[in-house]
Design an enzyme around this catalytic site. Structure first.
Site, mmCIF file in Angstrom:
data_model
loop_
_atom_site.group_PDB
_atom_site.id
_atom_site.type_symbol
_atom_site.label_atom_id
_atom_site.label_comp_id
_atom_site.label_asym_id
_atom_site.label_seq_id
_atom_site.Cartn_x
_atom_site.Cartn_y
_atom_site.Cartn_z
ATOM 1 C CG HIS A 463 -0.116 0.102 2.531
ATOM 2 N ND1 HIS A 463 0.610 -0.971 3.044
ATOM 3 C CD2 HIS A 463 0.110 1.141 3.376
ATOM 4 C CE1 HIS A 463 1.209 -0.595 4.163
ATOM 5 N NE2 HIS A 463 0.937 0.694 4.384
ATOM 6 C CG ASP A 465 2.122 5.084 4.710
ATOM 7 O OD1 ASP A 465 1.490 4.014 4.701
ATOM 8 O OD2 ASP A 465 3.251 5.207 5.209
ATOM 9 N NE ARG A 545 8.068 -6.381 11.226
ATOM 10 C CZ ARG A 545 7.625 -5.183 10.859
ATOM 11 N NH1 ARG A 545 6.546 -4.672 11.452
ATOM 12 N NH2 ARG A 545 8.241 -4.509 9.920
#
EC number: 1.14.11.7
Length: 591
Positions: A463, A465, A545
């Site tokens: 994608h 932002d 993570r």
């Protein structure tokens, strides 16, 4: 008589009004292609994967920001083998135009002509339908004042101006892909621009001149096409009078009508007391930026005759000058790679932004304040069903610290390091104005046990932002629901004790990886937020993570509200001496 006729025939032919006059909500759902989302699920239950894939694809074309549907399509491709995805609601004139341009790019000029001519015919047919559809009831936000009880002439004028504004906007409507707000710029003139050169290449100089003159109706000062038209006229001299070749009637009539509509709208705006600004419907920056994007500009300098100029038309000016390489402000921060080394634009990779001790402290505080689904509208698995997402904001961390639920020093560390990151980004990219926080989020993604075998999805799909990435059109549409106000992004990693989770940049096709970054404590990747930097995260297949995700804006109107509140909390803590962080890092002027 016409009104009476309409009333008499409508019910016998179409049934009661409730059966064919849809509510606004229903119209909006169909415009967003929501029924295809239901169809996809229904086809899955019937085990009709190809039909489900087509329904998902049709929905996705109008909703490119929908991550779950994007992942569904990828699953269909992997489970059903080669799937030829079909957009069931594709506009034929748009499909023919795209096909024509593809053939043009391959220098298959005969085929390009066939498709572009078919696209023009379809365009004018669609324009006629669009004009007719505008004659029904209209609702515009700027016309909400119509709720007052107008007199006869006011009501007639107001209704007519609504209809006229709708008809005038058909140009934009026919140039806009499904699900988009922004049209393809210069859409109709581009047909003639491609055609004039294609006809020249197949030796039809009459049609080449006709299309060049049609293009010049929209852009009479285009030097490239003026030069082309002059050259075509010179080729026809001696065979016929080039002056007898006229622009196409369809183009001439549409442009004449469009100018008259604009004139009436401007006159009405002045007379009725509302504001009207004529949009630029024929923006000349609307060509693709590659060697075949500008079919204009034939040059006669070549010994073998005219050729296609490879010169590019200028790109629209950016709202800021792109720079990088400014000071990193902190002596412990280590430069790793710049944009060129990361194969892109406005990218930087840094290490040692925070220390090992700070990473451990931030990881500890994360486990004390994060909630599943925080920052993702409560969805615990917003991007993939194979991972759990948890997050927390700066304000929430400070609130927990103030209440004693986590150490205040640790809560303030989150605030301090995000400010440090902001200062580094602002300095490195040499921004001339202040960079503000748009959103700050401490986020952890955890691989779910028992769901990692044969994974072929991403932790976060590709994608951009601040725009809606459209890989098929090779575009990124800067329009809602994208966060169009974001200018720069940064990710500061907290740990490395997990498997997978690499951050990747790709080309606009969302497939070709241009750079891959392995997270570790203190590493930060920062980049401009636009379509020049498509990115995603590979699957986290084991462990957790964690990272501090930061988005910035140059527009103070879009400053993060929670950040402003957090600033006030920090000021209060300092004023009351409630233990400001011992870990605040003071920047040096320069390295």
């Amino acid at each position: 008589r016409r009104a009476g006729c309409l009333r008499r025939c409508e019910e016998p032919r179409l049934g009661a009004a409730s059966r064919h006059r849809a509510a606004e909500e229903v119209r909006a759902d169909f415009q967003r292609r929501v029924p295809y989302s239901y169809l996809q699920r229904a086809y899955i239950q019937l085990n009709k994967l190809e039909e489900a894939a087509n329904a998902a694809h049709t929905f996705f074309m109008a909703n490119p920001e929908h991550m779950e549907i994007q992942q569904d399509i990828e699953n269909y491709k992997s489970s059903a083998g080669k799937v030829s995805l079909i957009d069931q609601e594709a506009r034929q004139h748009m499909e023919d135009y795209s096909a024509g341009v593809r053939h043009y790019d391959k220098e298959e000029y005969e085929l390009a002509i066939d498709f572009l001519e078919r696209a023009l015919k379809g365009y004018y047919s669609e324009d006629e339908d669009c004009q007719i559809m505008c004659e029904g009831p209209q609702r515009f936000e700027e016309h909400e004042y119509l709720e007052y009880k107008a007199g006869l002439y006011e009501a007639i004028a107001d209704h007519y101006m609504q209809v006229l504004a709708c008809k005038h906007d058909c140009v934009r409507e026919l140039a806009t892909r499904s699900g988009r707000i922004s049209p393809i710029e210069n859409f109709l003139p581009l047909h003639y621009d491609y055609l004039q050169f294609a006809y020249y290449r197949v030796g039809d100089y009459v049609k080449a001149l006709e299309c060049a003159k049609s293009y010049l109706l929209f852009h009479p000062d285009d030097e490239d096409v003026l030069e082309n038209a002059g050259y075509y006229e010179s080729l026809l001299e001696g065979m016929m009078d080039p002056g007898t070749i006229k622009p196409r009637k369809d183009a001439k009539m549409l442009l004449r009508r469009h100018k008259l509509e604009a004139h009436l709208l401007q006159v009405a705006a002045a007379g009725l007391g509302y504001t009207y600004t004529e949009p630029n419907y024929w923006n000349r920056y609307g060509a693709r930026q590659d060697e075949h994007s500008v079919p204009s500009s034939v040059s006669s300098e070549s010994e073998d005759g005219p050729r296609l100029s490879l010169a590019k038309k200028p790109m629209p000016k950016l709202d800021r000058e792109l720079k990088e390489g400014g000071p990193l402000l902190y002596s412990d921060v280590k430069f790793v790679y710049n944009s060129q080394q990361l194969n892109g634009t406005q990218r930087v990779l840094l290490d040692n932004v925070i220390s090992e001790e700070q990473c451990r402290e931030l990881h500890r505080v994360a486990n004390g304040i994060m909630l599943a689904g925080d920052g993702y509208r409560g969805k615990t698995s917003p991007h993939t069903p194979n991972e759990r997402f948890e997050g927390a904001t700066v304000l929430k961390a400070l609130k927990y610290g103030y209440e004693g639920r986590v150490p205040l020093k640790s809560a303030r560390l989150f605030y301090d390091i995000s400010e440090k990151a902001r200062r580094i980004v602002e300095s490195y990219f040499m921004l001339n104005s202040t960079l503000y926080f748009s959103y700050t989020h401490l986020v952890c993604r955890t691989a779910l046990s028992g769901q990692q075998e044969r994974r072929n999805d991403l932790s976060h799909p590709i994608h951009a932002d601040n725009c809606l990435l459209d890989p098929e059109a090779n575009e990124c549409w800067k329009e809602p629901p994208a966060y169009t106000f974001r200018d720069y992004s940064a990710l500061l990693y907290v740990n490395a004790d997990f498997e997978g989770g690499e951050f990747i940049f790709t080309e606009m096709d969302a497939k070709t990886v241009t750079a891959s970054i392995k997270p570790k404590c203190g590493r930060m990747i920062s980049f401009s937020s636009g379509g020049e930097n498509p990115h995603g995260v590979k699957a986290v297949t084991k462990g957790q993570r964690c990272a501090v995700a930061l988005w910035f804006t140059l527009d103070p109107l879009y400053r993060e509200l929670e950040r402003i509140q957090a600033d006030e909390v920090i000021a209060m803590l300092d004023q009351e001496h409630l233990g400001p962080s011992e870990m605040i890092i003071n920047p040096k002027d320069e390295l």
